[in-house]
Design an enzyme around this catalytic site. Structure first.
Site, PDB file in Angstrom:
ATOM      1  N   GLU A  32      10.121 -10.270  -7.130  1.00  0.00           N
ATOM      2  CA  GLU A  32       9.977  -9.758  -5.757  1.00  0.00           C
ATOM      3  C   GLU A  32      10.767 -10.612  -4.765  1.00  0.00           C
ATOM      4  OE1 GLU A  32       6.978 -10.855  -3.112  1.00  0.00           O
ATOM      5  OE2 GLU A  32       5.607 -11.539  -4.687  1.00  0.00           O
ATOM      6  N   LYS A  93       8.977  -6.857   5.876  1.00  0.00           N
ATOM      7  CA  LYS A  93       8.157  -7.092   4.677  1.00  0.00           C
ATOM      8  C   LYS A  93       7.623  -5.730   4.254  1.00  0.00           C
ATOM      9  CE  LYS A  93       3.583  -8.960   3.583  1.00  0.00           C
ATOM     10  NZ  LYS A  93       2.371  -9.529   4.187  1.00  0.00           N
ATOM     11  N   VAL A 113       4.647  -7.132  -3.670  1.00  0.00           N
ATOM     12  CA  VAL A 113       4.279  -6.739  -5.033  1.00  0.00           C
ATOM     13  C   VAL A 113       4.254  -5.210  -5.147  1.00  0.00           C
ATOM     14  CG1 VAL A 113       2.386  -6.741  -6.726  1.00  0.00           C
ATOM     15  CG2 VAL A 113       3.057  -8.874  -5.581  1.00  0.00           C
ATOM     16  N   SER A 147      -4.977  -5.446   0.645  1.00  0.00           N
ATOM     17  CA  SER A 147      -3.544  -5.320   0.352  1.00  0.00           C
ATOM     18  C   SER A 147      -3.251  -4.031  -0.412  1.00  0.00           C
ATOM     19  CB  SER A 147      -3.081  -6.512  -0.480  1.00  0.00           C
ATOM     20  OG  SER A 147      -1.725  -6.326  -0.854  1.00  0.00           O
ATOM     21  N   ALA A 148      -2.149  -3.388  -0.017  1.00  0.00           N
ATOM     22  CA  ALA A 148      -1.696  -2.191  -0.733  1.00  0.00           C
ATOM     23  C   ALA A 148      -1.257  -2.523  -2.157  1.00  0.00           C
ATOM     24  CB  ALA A 148      -0.557  -1.522   0.029  1.00  0.00           C
ATOM     25  N   ASP A 149      -1.128  -3.819  -2.475  1.00  0.00           N
ATOM     26  CA  ASP A 149      -0.844  -4.196  -3.868  1.00  0.00           C
ATOM     27  C   ASP A 149      -1.920  -3.626  -4.800  1.00  0.00           C
ATOM     28  OD1 ASP A 149       1.209  -5.723  -2.818  1.00  0.00           O
ATOM     29  OD2 ASP A 149       0.325  -7.668  -3.335  1.00  0.00           O
ATOM     30  N   LYS A 166      -4.776 -15.506  -4.474  1.00  0.00           N
ATOM     31  CA  LYS A 166      -5.009 -16.745  -3.756  1.00  0.00           C
ATOM     32  C   LYS A 166      -6.457 -16.903  -3.343  1.00  0.00           C
ATOM     33  CE  LYS A 166      -0.676 -16.290  -1.958  1.00  0.00           C
ATOM     34  NZ  LYS A 166      -0.885 -14.883  -1.909  1.00  0.00           N
TER      35      LYS A 166
HETATM   36  N1  PSU Z   1       1.685 -14.499  -2.913  1.00  0.00           N
HETATM   37  C1  PSU Z   1       2.497 -15.567  -2.736  1.00  0.00           C
HETATM   38  N2  PSU Z   1       3.514 -15.485  -1.871  1.00  0.00           N
HETATM   39  C2  PSU Z   1       3.788 -14.322  -1.239  1.00  0.00           C
HETATM   40  C3  PSU Z   1       2.963 -13.180  -1.468  1.00  0.00           C
HETATM   41  C4  PSU Z   1       1.932 -13.311  -2.311  1.00  0.00           C
HETATM   42  O1  PSU Z   1       2.275 -16.613  -3.294  1.00  0.00           O
HETATM   43  O2  PSU Z   1       4.753 -14.294  -0.499  1.00  0.00           O
HETATM   44  C5  PSU Z   1       3.331 -11.881  -0.857  1.00  0.00           C
HETATM   45  C6  PSU Z   1       3.541 -10.864  -1.990  1.00  0.00           C
HETATM   46  O3  PSU Z   1       4.761 -10.187  -1.737  1.00  0.00           O
HETATM   47  C7  PSU Z   1       2.372  -9.913  -1.848  1.00  0.00           C
HETATM   48  C8  PSU Z   1       2.171  -9.956  -0.360  1.00  0.00           C
HETATM   49  O4  PSU Z   1       2.641  -8.633  -2.328  1.00  0.00           O
HETATM   50  O5  PSU Z   1       2.315 -11.336  -0.044  1.00  0.00           O
HETATM   51  C9  PSU Z   1       0.828  -9.423   0.050  1.00  0.00           C
HETATM   52  O6  PSU Z   1       0.845  -9.232   1.434  1.00  0.00           O
HETATM   53  P1  PSU Z   1      -0.369  -8.454   2.139  1.00  0.00           P
HETATM   54  O7  PSU Z   1      -1.547  -9.377   1.941  1.00  0.00           O
HETATM   55  O8  PSU Z   1       0.050  -8.311   3.570  1.00  0.00           O
HETATM   56  O9  PSU Z   1      -0.528  -7.163   1.405  1.00  0.00           O
HETATM   57 MN    MN Z   2      -3.006  -6.565   4.736  1.00  0.00          MN
END
Ligand code: PSU
Ligand code: MN
Length: 321
Positions: A32, A93, A113, A147-149, A166
Site C-alpha cells: 500500500e 488518502k 488497505v 475503518s472501511a478496511d 493498532k
Molecule cells: N497502519 C499503519 N500505518 C498506516 C495505516 C495503517 O501502521 O498508515 C493506514 C492504512 O492505509 C490503513 C489506514 O488502511 O491507515 C486506515 O485509515 P482509517 O482508520 O482512516 O480507515
Molecule cells: Mn475512519
C-alpha cells in the site's frame, strides 16, 4: 494512449517488472502507499518503501506498490514516483468511497488497505502486505468511526498480511466486527491476536495457522466453497522489535485524548495518532513499525509463492463419503 476515456478498459498501468511477473504466473505481493504518504515521516517513509520491496524480492515474489497517479491506478512504482509520493503534499488518502473520485478527476492519491485490496484484485494480485489494518476506533459509540478496511475484507478476495491492528483502536470490537462480516482472522504462528507494536493484545486469535502453505490451503478452500472476501493474516512483530503493551498504553491514551480535544475526525484520525505516537515514543514506534512491515512482507511473499504452487496443481474438490 488514454485508457481512462475508454470505458472498456481499466485505468490501470503496470510496471514492466509486475507485468512480466503476472504474465509468467510468478508470485506478486501488493504493497500500500498510505503508509508512505500518511503513515511515516520523510525520509524514513521512502527508505522503508524501497527496503520492503527488496524484502519481497528476497523472499521470492515481485513487489507491486500501488498508488493513484494523475487519475491512473499504478501497480508497481518506479523509484522517482516513490520519492515524489514520500514528499508530495495534497496527496489524497483513498479508500473505497473516494477511489473513483480520484480517478475521474485525474488526481493523485495513496491507497489505504481497502483501496489497495480493490486495486490489487483488479490487477490479478491476491496477496498484500502492510503494517496494520484499520479497525473500529475507540469511542465508536459516539463517532461511528469504523475503518472501511473492515468491510473491504468482507467483499474482496485478497489476503492481507499485517501485524494485527493498532492498540490505539478498539480491538475487541474490531474482532467482533470482522467475525460478523465473516472474515477469517488467522494468528500466524500465534494463539494471540497481535496488537501491532506488541505481540499480544490480550485477545485470542480466532484461529491459528503456522505455515504459508496452511494459509494458502485455507484461501483455496474458501474459494471452492464460494465464500467471498479476504483473509486477515495477523503476523506478530518479532520479539526483539516489540514495544510491550504496557509501555505504549500511556502514550496511546494521551494521543487519543489529544485527538478528541482537537476535534480531529474522519480520515485525519489515524495519521494524527501515528504522528503523535512517533513523537511521544521518541521514534521508537516508527522503528517497530518498520520492522513489522518487513516481517509481513516476507510472510506475504512466501504466501504468494504457496498460492501459485497450488494453482499449478489444482485438484478437483473431494466429497466426503
Ligand atoms: N497502519 C499503519 N500505518 C498506516 C495505516 C495503517 O501502521 O498508515 C493506514 C492504512 O492505509 C490503513 C489506514 O488502511 O491507515 C486506515 O485509515 P482509517 O482508520 O482512516 O480507515
Ligand atoms: Mn475512519
Amino acid at each position: 494512449m488514454d485508457h481512462g476515456r475508454n470505458p472498456s478498459r481499466l485505468p490501470v498501468d503496470f510496471s514492466p517488472a509486475v507485468q512480466e511477473a503476472l504474465a509468467a504466473g510468478r508470485p506478486v505481493v501488493a504493497l500500500e502507499s498510505t503508509i508512505i504518504t500518511h503513515g511515516m515521516p520523510y525520509p524514513q517513509n521512502v527508505a522503508t518503501a524501497r527496503a520492503v520491496e527488496q524484502t519481497v524480492l528476497a523472499n521470492g515474489a515481485v513487489p507491486a506498490t500501488i498508488a493513484i497517479i494523475a487519475g491512473r491506478i499504478r501497480v508497481g512504482l518506479d523509484d522517482a514516483t516513490l520519492e515524489w509520493l514520500g514528499t508530495a503534499k495534497d496527496v489524497l488518502k483513498l479508500s473505497r468511497a473516494d477511489l473513483a473520485y480520484a480517478i475521474a478527476g485525474g488526481l493523485n492519491g495513496s491507497t489505504t488497505v481497502a483501496a489497495t485490496m480493490i486495486c490489487a484484485k483488479l490487477g490479478g494480485i491476491d496477496v498484500f502486505a502492510t503494517g496494520g489494518i484499520g479497525g473500529v476506533h475507540r469511542g465508536v459509540e459516539s463517532t461511528m468511526d469504523i475503518s472501511a478496511d473492515l468491510t473491504e475484507f468482507a467483499r474482496t478476495d485478497v489476503a492481507v498480511v499485517c501485524a494485527g491492528a493498532k492498540a490505539l483502536l478498539d480491538l475487541p470490537r474490531t474482532l467482533e466486527y470482522l467475525e460478523t462480516e465473516g472474515v477469517p482472522v488467522v494468528g500466524y504462528g500465534t494463539d494471540k491476536f497481535p496488537a501491532f507494536w506488541s505481540r499480544d493484545s490480550g485477545l485470542p486469535a480466532p484461529m491459528r495457522l503456522d505455515t504459508p502453505e496452511a494459509v494458502a490451503e485455507l484461501i483455496r478452500v474458501r474459494r471452492r466453497l464460494g465464500l467471498t472476501g479476504g483473509v486477515v493474516v495477523a503476523n506478530p512483530v518479532p520479539v526483539e522489535d516489540e514495544i510491550p503493551g504496557e509501555e505504549i498504553a500511556g502514550h496511546i491514551a494521551q494521543a487519543v485524548s489529544e485527538a478528541n480535544d482537537r476535534g480531529i475526525t474522519g480520515k485525519r484520525v489515524t495519521p494524527f495518532l501515528l504522528g503523535r505516537l512517533f513523537e511521544l515514543t521518541e521514534g521508537a514506534s516508527l522503528t517497530t513499525n518498520i520492522a513489522l512491515v518487513h516481517n509481513n512482507a516476507a510472510v506475504a511473499a512466501r504466501l504468494a509463492g504457496a498460492l501459485r504452487q497450488e494453482e499449478q496443481s489444482r485438484r478437483p474438490i473431494k466429497l466426503a463419503q
